[in-house]
Design an enzyme around this catalytic site. Structure first.
Site, PDB file in Angstrom:
ATOM      1  CG  HIS A 257      -2.030  -1.026   1.076  1.00 26.92           C
ATOM      2  ND1 HIS A 257      -1.784  -2.370   1.134  1.00 26.92           N
ATOM      3  CD2 HIS A 257      -3.366  -0.905   0.870  1.00 26.92           C
ATOM      4  CE1 HIS A 257      -2.916  -3.037   0.975  1.00 26.92           C
ATOM      5  NE2 HIS A 257      -3.884  -2.169   0.815  1.00 26.92           N
TER       6      HIS A 257
ATOM      7  CG  ASP B 246      -3.348  -1.490   8.980  1.00 27.50           C
ATOM      8  OD1 ASP B 246      -4.518  -1.717   8.603  1.00 27.50           O
ATOM      9  OD2 ASP B 246      -2.479  -1.000   8.239  1.00 27.50           O
ATOM     10  CG  MET B 247      -7.279  -6.346  11.717  1.00 29.37           C
ATOM     11  SD  MET B 247      -7.633  -7.659  12.913  1.00 29.37           S
ATOM     12  CE  MET B 247      -8.397  -8.888  11.854  1.00 29.37           C
TER      13      MET B 247
ATOM     14  CD1 TRP C 106     -17.741 -18.492  12.832  1.00 29.41           C
ATOM     15  CD2 TRP C 106     -16.765 -20.178  11.742  1.00 29.41           C
ATOM     16  NE1 TRP C 106     -17.208 -19.327  13.774  1.00 29.41           N
ATOM     17  CE2 TRP C 106     -16.601 -20.383  13.137  1.00 29.41           C
ATOM     18  CE3 TRP C 106     -16.230 -21.119  10.864  1.00 29.41           C
ATOM     19  CZ2 TRP C 106     -15.925 -21.487  13.653  1.00 29.41           C
ATOM     20  CZ3 TRP C 106     -15.567 -22.211  11.382  1.00 29.41           C
ATOM     21  CH2 TRP C 106     -15.419 -22.386  12.754  1.00 29.41           C
ATOM     22  CE  LYS C 107     -14.983 -17.424  16.574  1.00 27.62           C
ATOM     23  NZ  LYS C 107     -14.091 -17.666  17.735  1.00 27.62           N
TER      24      LYS C 107
ATOM     25  N   GLY D 190       2.131  -3.481  15.959  1.00 24.62           N
ATOM     26  CA  GLY D 190       2.834  -2.247  15.628  1.00 24.62           C
ATOM     27  C   GLY D 190       4.331  -2.318  15.829  1.00 24.62           C
TER      28      GLY D 190
END
Length: 341
Positions: free
Chosen positions: A45, A174-175, A226-227, A307
């Site tokens: 990114h 950050d996910m 599924w979560k 982090g």
């Protein structure tokens, strides 16, 4: 693969953005953020996204002159229309507005609709934490992941960010809601490597750690199965609800690249008005120290808090230069020199 000095990378990326027509101030800000992302090890990114962003600008999918406009103010919550302006500068504007509200009220929320790709979501957590504030931010996206039990893409991977300030290095999560983002798949493929764990299904529905077949099938694996799928659904709905903006199913109809028309939420909290700054730093240190003193599992040398690796990457890459794929860098240089394909 080669390493590029931070300033050289930023200046080259800025020239590419200027050639694409961005005003000087926006070109400088965006070049800084793209370079910071790569410096922290988030190459997917950072510099890897430069060419795609410029392609969107050239196609008119990003309005480089647009600015956010206020839709509604409700005390601690403000809603803005991003007018499909530059995603990075729109998001940084939202951070500043939410920060101002938080300083006045202890917390501030800015909901931003009709914006474009914010690039690395963690950027905004880091920027907020560096101000001594805490953050919860997220965005929805176009469909790029199947719901749990499905084959076709109906969910965004809807990146989610949390940040807690800490003097010796903030805690920053950050996910994406997928086990690996498409950017991570790209970076891994360019290195000729496999994923550390299976990241999705190939065209035949077989779980694989090969990034290429997952990119082709677009059957990336939701984090937590599924979560993660359920989280993606609710993050999408909440982003659209709070901003009175588009959910994923509406973004899909825009068909102007990744995240065009997205809804984003920026929640900022002022610890000084909650438990106090001293408490915040002591608590954050205790959390980090408790994690760091874990006994490493088999095959592991240390345990990191969220982090920590970004901080280590930043220090290393500032000293040694930022790694960049040769092909990616050649493309950025061509854009900086005004050359087109």
């Amino acid at each position: 693969m080669q390493r590029i000095n931070f300033n050289e990378m930023k200046n080259t990326v800025k020239k590419a953005f200027l050639n694409a027509g961005l005003p000087d101030a926006k070109a400088d800000i965006c070049a800084q953020i793209h370079t910071e992302s790569s410096c922290d090890g988030i190459y997917s990114h950072g510099v890897n996204r430069v060419a795609r962003f410029i392609d969107y600008v050239n196609k008119g999918w990003v309005d480089i002159n647009a600015e956010p406009s206020l839709v509604k103010s409700l005390g601690v919550i403000e809603i803005y229309d991003g007018n499909r302006g530059v995603g990075i500068t729109n998001a940084l504007f939202a951070v500043e507005q939410a920060t101002d509200i938080a300083h006045k009220n202890g917390m501030g929320i800015v909901a931003l609709r009709n914006t474009t790709h914010w690039m690395r979501g963690g950027t905004y957590g880091w920027k907020i934490a560096e101000k001594g504030l805490a953050a919860i931010c997220w965005t929805n996206t176009e469909s790029c992941m199947p719901a749990w039990g499905a084959k076709d893409t109906r969910l965004g991977n809807n990146p989610f960010v949390m940040a807690v300030p800490r003097e010796s290095g903030p805690l920053v999560l950050d996910m994406a809601m997928s086990q690996y983002s498409y950017g991570k798949l790209q970076v891994t493929r360019l290195k000729g490597e496999k994923l550390p764990f299976p990241g999705g299904y190939d065209k035949d529905g077989i779980l694989t750690d090969e990034p290429g077949p997952i990119e082709q099938s677009m059957r990336i694996l939701p984090t937590g199965y599924w979560k993660g799928s359920g989280m993606a659904v609710l993050l999408d709905a909440m982003a659209a609800l709070l901003s009175a903006g588009s959910p994923t199913n509406a973004i899909d109809k825009i068909e102007e690249g990744s995240c065009t028309g997205a809804s984003q939420i920026f929640m900022v909290f002022d610890p000084a008005q909650l438990g106090g700054s001293d408490f915040t730093h002591q608590m954050a240190n205790s959390v980090a120290d408790y994690i760091k003193t874990s006994e490493p599992a088999e095959g592991q040398s240390e345990v990191n808090y969220p982090g920590e690796r970004s901080t280590k990457n930043r220090h290393e890459n500032l000293h040694q230069g930022i790694p960049v794929d040769d092909g990616v860098w050649a493309e950025v240089i061509a854009l900086a020199e005004g050359k087109t394909k």
